[in-house]
Design an enzyme around this catalytic site. Structure first.
Site, short mmCIF file in Angstrom:
data_model
loop_
_atom_site.label_atom_id
_atom_site.label_comp_id
_atom_site.label_asym_id
_atom_site.label_seq_id
_atom_site.Cartn_x
_atom_site.Cartn_y
_atom_site.Cartn_z
N ARG A 170 5.81 -12.55 1.19
CA ARG A 170 5.17 -12.83 2.51
C ARG A 170 4.35 -14.06 2.43
O ARG A 170 3.79 -14.60 1.16
CB ARG A 170 4.24 -11.73 2.83
N ASP A 214 0.70 -11.21 6.58
CA ASP A 214 1.01 -10.54 5.51
C ASP A 214 2.35 -9.84 6.17
O ASP A 214 3.13 -9.39 5.49
CB ASP A 214 0.06 -9.45 5.18
N ASP A 226 8.64 -5.83 8.33
CA ASP A 226 7.65 -4.92 8.77
C ASP A 226 7.63 -4.38 10.01
O ASP A 226 6.90 -4.87 10.98
CB ASP A 226 6.21 -5.23 8.42
N ARG A 271 14.18 0.05 1.99
CA ARG A 271 14.55 -1.42 2.58
C ARG A 271 15.23 -2.26 1.54
O ARG A 271 15.01 -2.26 0.26
CB ARG A 271 13.41 -2.05 3.09
N GLY A 291 0.84 -1.29 -0.15
CA GLY A 291 0.03 -0.07 -0.10
C GLY A 291 0.75 1.45 -0.01
O GLY A 291 0.42 2.35 -0.30
P1 AMP Z 1 0.93 -2.88 8.30
O1 AMP Z 1 0.04 -3.39 9.47
O2 AMP Z 1 1.60 -1.75 8.30
O3 AMP Z 1 1.70 -4.25 7.99
O4 AMP Z 1 0.14 -2.96 7.01
C1 AMP Z 1 -1.02 -3.55 6.65
C2 AMP Z 1 -1.48 -3.30 5.11
O5 AMP Z 1 -1.71 -1.77 5.21
C3 AMP Z 1 -0.36 -3.17 3.97
O6 AMP Z 1 -0.92 -3.73 2.98
C4 AMP Z 1 0.34 -2.03 4.09
O7 AMP Z 1 0.78 -1.60 2.71
C5 AMP Z 1 -0.97 -1.13 4.32
N1 AMP Z 1 -0.73 0.35 4.68
C6 AMP Z 1 -0.34 0.63 5.84
N2 AMP Z 1 -0.29 1.87 6.00
C7 AMP Z 1 -0.54 2.56 4.97
C8 AMP Z 1 -0.35 3.81 4.40
N3 AMP Z 1 -0.12 4.63 5.26
N4 AMP Z 1 -0.73 3.66 3.10
C9 AMP Z 1 -1.10 2.73 2.16
N5 AMP Z 1 -1.13 1.56 2.89
C10 AMP Z 1 -0.63 1.33 4.26
MG MG Z 2 2.99 -5.00 6.54
#
Ligand code: AMP
Ligand code: MG
Length: 523
Positions: free
Chosen positions: A200, A269, A279, A193, A110
């Site tokens: 994943r 994920d 992550d 990174r 994302g």
């Molecule tokens: P995380 O909990 O950080 O591992 O993120 C879970 C999902 O949300 C993943 O698909 C990330 O890419 C997406 N994500 C988290 N924060 C953002 C953001 N600020 N913008 C876009 N996608 C995000």
């Molecule tokens: Mg993540």
């Protein structure tokens, strides 16, 4: 959309800005060879007036660069995402996953954009920008990352590598004052990174959920051929893949437990197919030992508490197994009870080695931390009572985890009068005396030599870990545009087992104000 005021937002700049950052390696298609259904090609969204927050020398060296490269404007513009060099083929990948035990459906990169796969003398490295703008997988979010969480990821990636824990790496962190809305308005940053691959568990779950067995097989073949070629020699390569991931994950989690690392958001994920830590969000290192420590303020149920990490990893591996199942149970056979039972049994057989491998790795780490040799006859669990009573003691007394192990290195197997540095960490000294008496018996049983053991223990019990308050101090300075503390802390954490007399305060107990720190999923 990001909160970047339109007046400040630069336009994609590759036409205007020459993309001249040259790289001392060739690139390979890597993930891109999988084909369009696995990703979307796109460009990072530029950020205004980028500045360098830090370059990690050890990670730069992996790419054949000197850390001094950080002063080049081309380097800054490239690794904030404002210019796309000719060696880059930027793309965002699609994946799904289970979050907090619940199927979350499609997620994907994302805010992460892969720039390229570099073929270097140190191996293949995917180079990925995190926080580089919207992608088709951003859902309702803004594609950005804030300076606070980016500094934490940057520092911890490199700290974990220096501790010897498998992890993705961090090359650099760039900042921009473009505002980003979280609980408050913060500023933007991009961490670059590095990882051999960012695949994943969730990548496999994605194609399984779409009943796309061909894509699933393609992805599994890609992982096997590039990273686990020995699986190909197995009569059942995909089951061998599952077994290999189980073993790597067992090793990883045992290592986390040993260094007192809590990941905080072990969703599928966020589980690397290579068994790397990936992550860094609401992670934390244990300060006072609490077996049930929850480092993520958003984890109200304690699903990802420190003590739960091995079980959660195993649960996540079951999700991976479920996703891989169609590779040895063709959909046309899935309704046949016999075929299904046999396929599930094969999956179980591939997962089962997790338990023994985890136990073996766990005892190997903790015996090394205690300076004990493996028992004759190889009974791995013979030291379990000594360890269990130690954990009960540390938990009951809330003893600082890192300080305890470091100070234990100096203990004598015969002379209790030298116990003070470690004994003074306990409120209940008698309880410590009782445990250490048993420990001494064990040391004397193997005629342990104090000086030699101390050296061995100092090499596995770190003096420096990224405690929350250390990261917080670096963040507070960085918000004032003083990045020297980020650099200094990175340098200290890059030598976690060395005595660094000038950095003694980085090894101290957390200050009182640290008890108020909360780390959540907000990043
Ligand atoms: P995380 O909990 O950080 O591992 O993120 C879970 C999902 O949300 C993943 O698909 C990330 O890419 C997406 N994500 C988290 N924060 C953002 C953001 N600020 N913008 C876009 N996608 C995000
Ligand atoms: Mg993540």
């Amino acid at each position: 959309m990001p909160d970047t005021p339109q007046s400040q937002a630069p336009q994609p700049s590759d036409a205007a800005t020459p993309a001249t950052l040259s790289a001392p390696w060739r690139t390979a298609p890597g993930f891109a060879e999988l084909g369009a259904q696995f990703f979307t090609r796109l460009r990072p969204t530029p950020l205004p007036a980028p500045y360098l927050v830090g370059v990690a020398p050890a990670a730069a060296a992996l790419l054949g660069w000197d850390a001094g490269i950080g002063s080049q404007q081309d380097f800054i513009e490239t690794f904030i995402g404002n210019q796309v060099p000719d060696w880059a083929d930027p793309l965002a990948t699609v994946y799904s996953g289970h979050q907090f035990g619940v199927w979350a459906g499609q997620l994907g990169d994302g805010r992460a954009i892969r720039l390229a796969q570099a073929e270097t003398a140190t191996g293949p490295w995917e180079i990925q920008l995190k926080g580089a703008g919207l992608t088709p997988y951003s859902r309702m979010a803004d594609g950005r990352a804030v300076l606070r969480s980016s500094i934490r990821e940057y520092l911890c990636s490199e700290a974990m590598a220096a501790l010897g824990v498998p992890t993705t790496r961090a090359l650099s962190i760039m900042g921009s004052d473009a505002p980003v809305r979280r609980e408050t308005i913060e500023t933007s940053a991009v961490v670059t990174r590095l990882s051999p691959t960012f695949i994943r568990f969730g990548h496999f779950e994605h194609f399984a959920a779409h009943d796309d067995v061909a894509a699933l097989r393609k992805l599994a073949d890609f992982v096997i051929d590039n990273f686990m070629p020995a699986c190909r020699d197995d009569a059942q390569p995909y089951q061998a893949l599952l077994r290999e991931v189980s073993l790597r994950t067992a090793d990883l989690i045992a290592h986390w437990q040993a260094v007192g690392f809590c990941h905080g958001v072990m969703n599928t994920d966020n589980m690397s197919i290579l068994g790397l830590t990936i992550d860094y969000g609401p992670f934390g290192f244990l300060d006072a030992f609490d077996a049930n420590h929850i480092c993520n303020h958003s984890d109200t149920q304690g699903r990802y508490a420190y003590s739960q990490q091995p079980q959660v990893a195993f649960w996540n591996l079951h999700c991976l197994a479920q996703a891989l199942l169609p590779l040895w149970l063709p959909p046309e056979d899935a309704d046949q009870e016999g075929a299904r039972d046999a396929a599930v049994a094969a999956a179980r057989a591939a997962l089962d080695p997790f338990r023994d491998r985890y136990a073996a790795a766990f005892f190997r780490h903790y015996r090394a931390k205690l300076g004990l040799r493996p028992p004759a006859g190889g009974d791995d669990k013979s030291d379990e009572p000594l360890l269990t009573s130690l954990f009960q003691l540390l938990h009951g007394q809330r003893v600082d985890y890192t300080l305890f192990w470091r100070k234990l290195c100096g203990i004598s197997s015969t002379d209790a009068s030298r116990d003070a540095p470690v004994r003074d960490l306990f409120l209940d000294r008698a309880a410590f005396d009782a445990w250490v008496a048993d420990y001494r018996v064990r040391l004397r049983a193997e005629q342990s030599h104090d000086a030699a053991r101390e050296l061995e223990m100092l090499a596995v019990n770190p003096k420096y870990v990224l405690r929350n308050h250390l990261a917080e101090t670096a963040i507070r300075h960085a918000r004032e545009k003083d990045f020297t503390e980020v650099d200094r802390l990175l340098a200290v954490l890059s030598r976690p087992f060395d005595e660094q007399p000038e950095a003694e305060h980085y090894a101290a107990l957390p200050p009182d104000w640290a008890s108020g720190l909360e780390v959540s999923c907000s990043s």
